[in-house]
Design a protein around this motif. Structure first.
Motif, short mmCIF file in Angstrom:
data_model
loop_
_atom_site.label_atom_id
_atom_site.label_comp_id
_atom_site.label_asym_id
_atom_site.label_seq_id
_atom_site.Cartn_x
_atom_site.Cartn_y
_atom_site.Cartn_z
N GLY A 251 0.78 -1.23 0.00
CA GLY A 251 0.00 0.00 0.00
C GLY A 251 0.81 1.27 0.00
O GLY A 251 0.28 2.33 0.35
N ASP A 252 2.07 1.23 -0.44
CA ASP A 252 2.90 2.43 -0.44
C ASP A 252 2.84 3.20 -1.74
O ASP A 252 3.54 4.21 -1.92
N GLY A 253 2.02 2.74 -2.69
CA GLY A 253 1.88 3.43 -3.97
C GLY A 253 2.81 2.95 -5.06
O GLY A 253 2.66 3.33 -6.22
N TYR A 254 3.78 2.11 -4.71
CA TYR A 254 4.69 1.52 -5.68
C TYR A 254 4.21 0.10 -6.02
O TYR A 254 3.92 -0.68 -5.11
N ALA A 255 4.14 -0.22 -7.29
CA ALA A 255 3.82 -1.60 -7.67
C ALA A 255 4.99 -2.51 -7.30
O ALA A 255 6.16 -2.12 -7.39
N ASP A 256 4.67 -3.72 -6.87
CA ASP A 256 5.66 -4.74 -6.54
C ASP A 256 5.49 -5.91 -7.51
O ASP A 256 4.49 -5.99 -8.23
N LEU A 257 6.46 -6.81 -7.54
CA LEU A 257 6.45 -7.90 -8.51
C LEU A 257 6.64 -9.24 -7.82
O LEU A 257 7.62 -9.44 -7.10
N ALA A 258 5.70 -10.17 -8.05
CA ALA A 258 5.83 -11.54 -7.59
C ALA A 258 6.40 -12.38 -8.73
O ALA A 258 5.94 -12.29 -9.87
N VAL A 259 7.39 -13.19 -8.42
CA VAL A 259 8.09 -14.00 -9.43
C VAL A 259 8.04 -15.46 -9.01
O VAL A 259 8.50 -15.83 -7.92
N GLY A 260 7.51 -16.31 -9.87
CA GLY A 260 7.44 -17.73 -9.59
C GLY A 260 8.69 -18.46 -10.05
O GLY A 260 9.21 -18.19 -11.13
N ALA A 261 9.16 -19.38 -9.21
CA ALA A 261 10.26 -20.29 -9.56
C ALA A 261 9.79 -21.70 -9.23
O ALA A 261 10.23 -22.31 -8.24
N PRO A 262 8.87 -22.25 -10.04
CA PRO A 262 8.27 -23.54 -9.70
C PRO A 262 9.24 -24.71 -9.73
O PRO A 262 8.93 -25.78 -9.21
#
Length: 484
Positions: free
Chosen positions: A356-367
């Motif tokens: 909620g800080d206004g910056y987009a974050d990125l989730a990265v999968g390593a299956p």
């Protein structure tokens, strides 16, 4: 949004296209549903899974939202469901891809389900899009929108719907659809508004003079600062070089949307494999008002499929080509773990503001990540946005050995084989959905975790799980891919 299984998604990745931000641009129509995946209009986002099994073909599972996230009200849809056109037939691939938007301007989101393998008359693989209309009680009847492309070969269609995204691409206030066509058109714009009797505002090819063959994915959202939705297409350009390199095509939203901008070759290490999940995500990682494109390359050959993610930052007119793309691996400072063969880091990516800080974050999968002596239990890493863009600083990883997450790390779980970041609890922070290839017993498969966003980021505390038992489903498998 992408296939009825990992193998099908990988196949789709060799024939579709990619686009911009996942957050759709605001519509000028006051009645448009907010959010764009709230099918019953109660203000909470609903969750759509495409990985269900139904005899000869797939089905779609909808879990309706509550204040604590997707709850216990479940709806299953297939072509034998009341009000849904067609019939369940082997090879239709109904549910291969899906998206949602308020297409008829009634204030309720509608679900768009693609079936690229659909046979129409004597034409095999004609494909099509089924719009399942939303209402006060949720999703109801459907209408099919067929491919506008004339068959190029007798008896064979263009597999219309290998990927599909929604947005106000031409900036007129109506929600439109863009779908992949396995033809010289490459991708097709269907203009809104749409009607329940099958009407819409026309169509246009996005392929230019010689088309865009071999498009792999679409991603739609706001890159520039105007009100229209922009589009990225990811694919190969056989007119420019061989099939080794990927190219990004950017269409800026607005009145001249169908005009293709100049293409840019994606920075890579010379490999050519595509992954099995959403390869792209759009988010404003540096909070400068422009959407940035994250591209996962989890199946790159030259480095033993260790995988990486490349970020191309956006600017006032689209991709900021003057700004050097940034590459992230598990050897990047601050990123947990280490880059190892067949980790597939970047096999799937998702963007959203988890704290909620206004910056987009990125989730990265390593299956393909190996843990605790187990083969491919999988791992998900969240990179945080900040001034200047994404960074490894403060990155955290999550798996089924993380305290608070149900289950244990086991062979072939492939935790993180599909991901979605969306604010399901309406608290201003994105929650993380994670698909797992979990075996429940000898006949039942599939597990989805909900990890909630907090002011300090994603937490495993109070996480939730969904499977065929918890959702009281009569079939054998549920899970990703997820509708985007």
């Amino acid at each position: 949004m992408r296939a009825t299984g990992i193998a099908l998604a990988a196949a789709a990745a060799v024939a579709a296209a990619v686009c911009t931000p996942i957050v759709l641009a605001p519509s000028a129509v006051a009645a448009a549903a907010r959010p764009a995946d709230d099918f019953d209009g109660d203000g909470y986002r609903d969750f759509v899974m495409l990985g269900g099994e139904h005899g000869k073909d797939g089905r779609v599972t909808v879990v309706y939202g509550t204040s604590t996230g997707p709850g216990t009200r479940v709806q299953t849809l297939h072509q034998d469901s009341p009000g849904i056109p067609g019939a369940v037939e082997e090879g239709d691939q109904w549910g291969f891809a899906a998206t949602s938007a308020d297409l008829d301007r009634d204030g309720y989101a509608d679900l768009v389900v693609a079936s690229p393998g659909e046979q129409v008359g004597d034409i095999k693989n004609r494909g099509g899009l089924t719009v399942v209309w939303g209402g006060s009680k949720g999703l109801g009847s459907g209408t099919v929108f067929s491919s506008p492309i004339a068959p190029e070969y007798p008896g064979s269609g263009d597999k219309f719907g290998l990927d599909v995204v929604a947005g106000d691409f031409d900036g007129d206030g109506d929600q439109d659809l863009t779908a992949i066509s396995d033809s010289q058109a490459g991708a097709v714009l269907l203009k809104g508004p749409f009607t329940r009797t099958g009407g819409h505002g026309g169509w246009q090819s996005l392929g230019g003079d010689y088309g865009l063959p071999n498009i792999s994915q679409l991603a739609a959202g706001r890159v520039t600062a105007d009100g229209a939705t922009d589009l990225y297409l990811l694919g190969r350009d056989l007119e420019r070089d061989t099939d080794v390199y990927l190219w990004v095509y950017f269409h800026r939203g607005g009145a001249d949307f169908t005009r293709r901008a100049s293409a840019t070759r994606i920075p890579d290490d010379g490999g050519h494999q595509l992954g099995g999940g959403p390869l792209t995500a759009i988010g404003d990682f540096d909070k400068d008002g422009y959407g940035d494109l994250a591209l996962g390359r989890g199946f790159e050959n030259p480095d033993g499929e260790r995988g990486y993610v490349t970020v191309q930052y956006g600017g006032p007119t689209g991709p900021d080509t003057a700004r050097t793309p940034v590459k992230f691996t598990q050897d990047t400072a601050g990123v947990p773990g280490a880059s190892e063969n067949e980790d597939h880091f970047g096999a799937v990516v998702a963007a959203g503001d988890v704290n909620g800080d206004g910056y987009a974050d990125l989730a990265v999968g390593a299956p393909g990540e190996d843990l605790e002596g187990k083969r491919d239990p999988g791992l998900v890493t969240v990179l945080l946005g900040r001034a200047g863009g994404l960074s490894g600083t403060g990155a955290k990883s999550y798996g089924q050995s993380t305290s608070g997450i149900a289950g244990t790390a086991e062979n072939d779980d492939r935790f993180g084989q599909d991901l979605k970041l969306t604010d399901y609890t309406r608290d201003g922070r994105a929650d993380l959905m994670v698909d797992v290839n979990e075996q429940l017993d000898n006949t039942r498969w599939g597990l989805v975790h909900l990890l909630k966003g907090t002011t300090s980021g994603i937490t495993a505390t109070a996480s939730k799980t969904y499977n065929v038992t918890s959702l009281n489903l009569p079939y054998t498998k549920v899970g990703g891919p997820f509708a985007q």
